[in-house]
Write an enzyme that holds these catalytic residues in place. Structure first.
Site, PDB file in Angstrom:
ATOM      1  CB  CYS A 260      -0.911   0.014   1.217  1.00  0.00           C
ATOM      2  SG  CYS A 260      -2.206  -1.192   1.079  1.00  0.00           S
TER       3      CYS A 260
HETATM    4  N1  LIG Z   1      -2.713  -5.398   2.187  1.00  0.00           N
HETATM    5  C1  LIG Z   1      -3.221  -4.360   2.793  1.00  0.00           C
HETATM    6  O1  LIG Z   1      -2.934  -4.158   3.953  1.00  0.00           O
HETATM    7  C2  LIG Z   1      -4.173  -3.410   2.081  1.00  0.00           C
HETATM    8  C3  LIG Z   1      -4.781  -2.410   2.824  1.00  0.00           C
HETATM    9  C4  LIG Z   1      -5.660  -1.547   2.212  1.00  0.00           C
HETATM   10  C5  LIG Z   1      -5.915  -1.673   0.850  1.00  0.00           C
HETATM   11  N2  LIG Z   1      -5.322  -2.652   0.103  1.00  0.00           N
HETATM   12  C6  LIG Z   1      -5.660  -2.749  -1.307  1.00  0.00           C
HETATM   13  O2  LIG Z   1      -6.539  -3.855  -1.482  1.00  0.00           O
HETATM   14  C7  LIG Z   1      -6.288  -4.509  -2.723  1.00  0.00           C
HETATM   15  C8  LIG Z   1      -5.974  -5.983  -2.496  1.00  0.00           C
HETATM   16  O3  LIG Z   1      -4.772  -6.093  -1.768  1.00  0.00           O
HETATM   17  P1  LIG Z   1      -4.330  -7.392  -0.967  1.00  0.00           P
HETATM   18  O4  LIG Z   1      -3.243  -6.934  -0.044  1.00  0.00           O
HETATM   19  O5  LIG Z   1      -5.511  -8.096  -0.389  1.00  0.00           O
HETATM   20  O6  LIG Z   1      -3.708  -8.275  -2.117  1.00  0.00           O
HETATM   21  P2  LIG Z   1      -3.272  -9.821  -2.008  1.00  0.00           P
HETATM   22  O7  LIG Z   1      -2.225 -10.018  -3.029  1.00  0.00           O
HETATM   23  O8  LIG Z   1      -2.991 -10.181  -0.590  1.00  0.00           O
HETATM   24  O9  LIG Z   1      -4.585 -10.610  -2.415  1.00  0.00           O
HETATM   25  C9  LIG Z   1      -5.201 -10.487  -3.640  1.00  0.00           C
HETATM   26  C10 LIG Z   1      -5.709 -11.843  -4.068  1.00  0.00           C
HETATM   27  O10 LIG Z   1      -6.434 -11.665  -5.284  1.00  0.00           O
HETATM   28  C11 LIG Z   1      -6.235 -12.832  -6.074  1.00  0.00           C
HETATM   29  N3  LIG Z   1      -6.602 -12.535  -7.461  1.00  0.00           N
HETATM   30  C12 LIG Z   1      -5.909 -11.873  -8.411  1.00  0.00           C
HETATM   31  N4  LIG Z   1      -6.620 -11.795  -9.561  1.00  0.00           N
HETATM   32  C13 LIG Z   1      -7.804 -12.408  -9.318  1.00  0.00           C
HETATM   33  C14 LIG Z   1      -8.967 -12.636 -10.098  1.00  0.00           C
HETATM   34  N5  LIG Z   1      -9.053 -12.216 -11.352  1.00  0.00           N
HETATM   35  N6  LIG Z   1      -9.987 -13.301  -9.533  1.00  0.00           N
HETATM   36  C15 LIG Z   1      -9.906 -13.751  -8.247  1.00  0.00           C
HETATM   37  N7  LIG Z   1      -8.828 -13.561  -7.464  1.00  0.00           N
HETATM   38  C16 LIG Z   1      -7.792 -12.890  -7.984  1.00  0.00           C
HETATM   39  C17 LIG Z   1      -4.780 -13.167  -5.873  1.00  0.00           C
HETATM   40  O11 LIG Z   1      -4.520 -14.517  -6.169  1.00  0.00           O
HETATM   41  C18 LIG Z   1      -4.607 -12.848  -4.372  1.00  0.00           C
HETATM   42  O12 LIG Z   1      -4.801 -13.994  -3.566  1.00  0.00           O
HETATM   43  C19 LIG Z   1      -5.162  -3.714  -3.381  1.00  0.00           C
HETATM   44  O13 LIG Z   1      -5.723  -2.753  -4.247  1.00  0.00           O
HETATM   45  C20 LIG Z   1      -4.497  -3.029  -2.217  1.00  0.00           C
HETATM   46  O14 LIG Z   1      -3.835  -1.841  -2.587  1.00  0.00           O
HETATM   47  C21 LIG Z   1      -4.450  -3.528   0.710  1.00  0.00           C
END
Ligand SMILES: NC(=O)c1ccc[n+]([C@@H]2O[C@H](COP(=O)([O-])OP(=O)(O)OC[C@H]3O[C@@H](n4cnc5c(N)ncnc54)[C@H](O)[C@@H]3O)[C@@H](O)[C@H]2O)c1
Length: 396
Positions: A260
């Site tokens: 992030c």
């Molecule tokens: N990690 C954090 O602390 C956090 C906090 C706030 C916001 N975000 C935002 O949230 C979003 C997700 O982040 P995250 O940390 O959960 O990512 P992550 O990588 O932990 O998880 C995302 C998941 O989505 C899956 N994926 C990808 N393409 C896909 C598809 N087409 N269909 C189904 N699944 C699919 C991946 O395999 C993965 O398991 C990002 O935009 C990020 O910036 C993250």
């Protein structure tokens, strides 16, 4: 309101799925990563904040199911999209993963369903990119389904602020969408605030993380100054923090990492540039952040009078304390810099365990220098004996 699909079972999607299912909502968690789906089905939580026991309970109750197939049936009323929005190789926003997920959602979308985007995106993305794809793939018009944006505020390993007690923002393309999204989240989040527009909610998320990047980079710059004049930045921050208003303490580090803070501000900077109102603070903060590991290579070089042939132990390689997440970790650049300068580098991190085909080594006193990069709570520095120490978290 009783059945929800959550696309992406990562750091954001999985805690959301568990929280929703605990409140009695039936959840289908979709993730295209079959290994992750198998792991979840075996009740092995891929996320530190979710225990295997909680996962097992949710799976056994049948209220939480997972699938690697990117489609769902008409019984679901709400779809949340929680897939990564990273930077490309040239450090620019890359929406491809999100757009693939949106195309898949569009194929299963039926009239009356609510689609909520949670991934971090630039202002205007929900309205101008997500909605047209949903229309194209579903054959529906935008007034036949509902669309909302609700940025995630997950802070992995934060013991105080969890999904339930962290206020959540929502915004809808229409008031009906905003209210339905609010109704959904209110089942398991104490406070849900509706924003004026999709763009306000999208930009608010970028502001939150840019605020952190700018302030952390500022403190890191100040830490370099304090080191030069022989005072401890931590003492300075603590002294300033006695002011009860108008100041918020930030602490020094080797730089920001994770999915992030180093990424989201670049989404804002790129949108701002496009709009002809560049955010120079963000660009400078990004630059300072990227330079921090190099600064500590220089400090190590100074302490040892040259790094060639020296044995260096780097302690903690995750991007922040008490997590096993190495995404965008600045420690990678630190190790690369030390090795380039001729040092023989080993690392210790028993949360990460294996990384870049290497394994965590024990902490011993057999090194010329130990660098504290990410101080996990469990780490015992006494094992270093008299080894010289460079602490990236501040000390003279
Ligand atoms: N990690 C954090 O602390 C956090 C906090 C706030 C916001 N975000 C935002 O949230 C979003 C997700 O982040 P995250 O940390 O959960 O990512 P992550 O990588 O932990 O998880 C995302 C998941 O989505 C899956 N994926 C990808 N393409 C896909 C598809 N087409 N269909 C189904 N699944 C699919 C991946 O395999 C993965 O398991 C990002 O935009 C990020 O910036 C993250």
């Amino acid at each position: 309101m009783n059945k929800v699909v959550i696309i992406g079972q990562g750091y954001v999607g999985m805690p959301l799925a568990l929280a929703a299912s605990k409140s009695g909502i039936e959840v289908l968690g979709i993730d295209t990563n079959i290994f992750k789906i198998n792991q979840i089905n075996a009740a092995k939580s891929p996320i530190e904040d979710i225990s295997d026991d909680d996962l097992k309970t949710a799976l056994e109750s049948g209220i939480y199911k997972v699938s690697d197939k990117p489609y769902f049936d008409t019984s679901f009323e709400i779809v949340c999209i929680c897939v990564p929005t990273p930077l490309s190789e040239n450090h620019q926003p890359d929406l491809e993963i999100l757009l693939v997920a949106v195309r898949d959602v569009g194929k299963s979308l039926k009239a009356g369903m609510l689609v909520i985007v949670e991934s971090t995106i630039q202002p205007g993305t929900t309205r101008n990119e997500v909605i047209p794809i949903l229309e194209k793939e579903s054959g529906l018009k935008r007034d036949q389904f509902l669309v909302a944006y609700s940025p995630e505020r997950v802070d992995p390993a934060n013991k105080a602020w969890k999904i339930g007690n962290t206020p959540k923002l929502v915004a809808g393309l229409t008031p009906e969408a905003a209210h339905k999204a609010k109704e959904f989240y209110s089942k398991f989040v104490d406070q849900v605030d509706i924003c004026e527009s999709l763009e306000v909610a999208e930009t608010a998320k970028l502001l939150e993380n840019s605020f952190r990047l700018v302030n952390i980079s500022f403190i890191n710059e100040l830490a370099m100054f304090c080191q030069k004049i022989g005072i401890d930045i931590i003492d300075v921050v603590k002294a300033a923090a006695t002011k009860p208003y108008g100041f918020m303490p930030f602490y020094p580090s080797i730089g920001v990492g994770g999915h992030c803070i180093p990424v989201d501000p670049l989404y804002l900077a790129s949108a701002a540039k496009e709009a002809g109102a560049p955010t120079r603070f963000i660009e400078l903060a990004d630059q300072i952040n990227l330079e921090m590991p190099k600064y500590f290579v220089g400090r190590a070089n100074e302490i040892l009078g040259g790094l060639k042939g020296k044995k260096v132990l780097v302690i903690g390689v995750a991007y922040k304390p008490n997590v096993a997440d190495v995404r965008e970790t600045p420690v990678a650049t630190l190790i690369e810099g030390l090795e380039k300068a001729g040092a023989s580098v080993s690392w210790h991190d028993d949360l990460v365990k294996t990384w870049n085909s290497q394994t965590s080594v024990p902490i011993t006193d057999q090194y010329d220098l130990a660098i504290i990069a990410t101080p996990h709570d469990y780490i015992q520095l006494s094992k270093l004996g008299n080894t010289p120490l460079l602490n990236t978290r501040g000390s003279k």
